[in-house]
Design an enzyme around this catalytic site. Sequence first.
Site, mmCIF file in Angstrom:
data_model
loop_
_atom_site.group_PDB
_atom_site.id
_atom_site.type_symbol
_atom_site.label_atom_id
_atom_site.label_comp_id
_atom_site.label_asym_id
_atom_site.label_seq_id
_atom_site.Cartn_x
_atom_site.Cartn_y
_atom_site.Cartn_z
ATOM 1 C CE LYS A 197 -3.957 -2.114 2.539
ATOM 2 N NZ LYS A 197 -3.747 -2.574 3.677
ATOM 3 N N GLY A 351 10.924 -6.722 7.935
ATOM 4 C CA GLY A 351 9.899 -6.973 7.349
ATOM 5 C C GLY A 351 9.752 -7.649 6.361
HETATM 6 N N1 ADP Z 1 1.281 -6.176 -7.063
HETATM 7 C C1 ADP Z 1 1.000 -6.702 -5.930
HETATM 8 N N2 ADP Z 1 -0.517 -6.915 -5.732
HETATM 9 C C2 ADP Z 1 -0.743 -7.378 -4.563
HETATM 10 N N3 ADP Z 1 -0.166 -7.486 -3.413
HETATM 11 C C3 ADP Z 1 1.111 -7.166 -3.707
HETATM 12 C C4 ADP Z 1 1.874 -6.787 -4.799
HETATM 13 N N4 ADP Z 1 3.095 -6.787 -4.505
HETATM 14 C C5 ADP Z 1 3.216 -7.191 -3.225
HETATM 15 N N5 ADP Z 1 2.112 -7.398 -2.555
HETATM 16 C C6 ADP Z 1 2.088 -7.825 -1.210
HETATM 17 O O1 ADP Z 1 2.657 -6.669 -0.338
HETATM 18 C C7 ADP Z 1 2.756 -7.588 0.875
HETATM 19 C C8 ADP Z 1 3.865 -6.848 1.537
HETATM 20 O O2 ADP Z 1 3.593 -5.523 1.702
HETATM 21 P P1 ADP Z 1 3.994 -4.513 2.892
HETATM 22 O O3 ADP Z 1 3.530 -5.225 4.166
HETATM 23 O O4 ADP Z 1 3.708 -3.028 2.708
HETATM 24 O O5 ADP Z 1 5.665 -4.805 2.930
HETATM 25 P P2 ADP Z 1 6.701 -4.782 4.025
HETATM 26 O O6 ADP Z 1 6.410 -5.686 5.127
HETATM 27 O O7 ADP Z 1 7.931 -5.147 3.338
HETATM 28 O O8 ADP Z 1 6.628 -3.292 4.660
HETATM 29 C C9 ADP Z 1 3.503 -8.705 0.604
HETATM 30 O O9 ADP Z 1 2.610 -9.837 1.132
HETATM 31 C C10 ADP Z 1 2.889 -8.957 -0.964
HETATM 32 O O10 ADP Z 1 2.243 -10.339 -1.362
#
Ligand code: ADP
Length: 394
Positions: A197, A351
């Site tokens: 997001k 993360g």
């Molecule tokens: N194109 C996409 N569409 C839907 N979900 C996605 C996409 N790219 C990545 N994700 C999802 O985003 C999630 C990680 O997002 P986030 O929690 O914001 O990252 P982080 O933990 O590294 O901060 C993962 O579970 C991944 O599957």
Amino acid sequence: MNKKTVRDMDVKGKRVFCRVDFNVPMQDGAVTDDTRIRAALPTIQYLAEQGAKVILASHLGRPKGKVVEEMRLTAVAERLSELLGKRVVKTDEAYGDAVKAAIAAMNEGDVLLLENVRFYPGEEKNDPELAKAFAELADVYVNDAFGAAHRAHASTEGIAHYLPAVAGFLMEKEIEVLGKALSNPDRPFTAIIGGAKVKDKIGVIENLLDKVDNLIIGGGLAYTFVKALGHEIGKSLLEEDKIELAKSFMEKAKEKGVNFYMPVDAVVADAFSNDANTKVVNIDEIPSDWEGLDIGPKTRELYRDVILKSKLVIWNGPMGVFEMDAFAEGTKAVAQALADAKDTYTVIGGGDSAAAVEKFGLADKMDHISTGGGASLEFMEGKQLPGVVALNDK
Ligand SMILES: Nc1ncnc2c1ncn2[C@@H]1O[C@H](COP(=O)(O)OP(=O)(O)O)[C@@H](O)[C@H]1O
Ligand SMILES: O=C(OP(=O)(O)O)[C@H](O)COP(=O)(O)O
């Protein structure tokens, strides 16, 4: 770092309350990933070697102020004991008379682990009474829990007001690596921001736009930017209310001379499933019934080139739905480029990116993998971490 550390403190014979982040993944009562425990060993071993009585405290999970049997730290104490090669006494409470008695029985160099501090409602409320009860157990406070440093809780912040308070080695390293990146980076400096997001990454993008030479966008959040450029994105993730913000980020990048890299192609699927039909399309050709779930091969090449030409890269957030093999290639390509970039200092911001690097077996090729997801994110947003602020200045 302008905070005192364990090196600035004579701990011989002293009772040291050391907050660590042993919030580790568990399954069926066993620790499934001990990275965070291993990351705290240098501080624990140092304190023990200096002749301190080491009283460790941690949270595990979110038990919301009540005892939750599965969230006891018993298995963590066992794993710690194996790693240290010595006995670790584990108490069933985190303060009170029984705990005091256990501490009174400690010898210099002994290690004790208190029960999950989040079993008490006062922990997350940062209740001064609980902070005092923790402080009563010890002579000195050490905070080595970088992963929880963005929380102002009784064992991470409150207690520091009642004891001499210093940082452990892990805390020091995390703050120094991330701090140097933000204040005095080697250039070209590149940030890679992915994940689900835009909403969760606004602060980071905003802050990093003032500091980086290159900003690379990927993951689900990229599609809001693609939409902001006027392209159709089918069923890809979209935050309608962030389109204007995405535009303003792109404009700000231009004003500041920051190279703003967006996906030029995508792996699209006809369902959110590992078995879905997939194809690679240019970013302005996403069919209306399909969704983008990974960056495409041309984007991977483009991002790899930028990474290899950088002196410092910070990465937060996967490039696609890497948990499914069908959409893991983009994230893997970025991890591989970081592994191959020998003259580049690579920082993984905890993360999911840290989990991805582990999954691809490339963790030992990175220069620094943060033990804090939320904490490193807040740090990169330019926020002060309460667990660090509360420590004594040098
Ligand atoms: N194109 C996409 N569409 C839907 N979900 C996605 C996409 N790219 C990545 N994700 C999802 O985003 C999630 C990680 O997002 P986030 O929690 O914001 O990252 P982080 O933990 O590294 O901060 C993962 O579970 C991944 O599957
Ligand atoms: O695992 C943690 O957070 P993280 O997954 O964001 O690194 C920390 O232990 C903090 O836990 P919390 O988010 O329940 O306060």
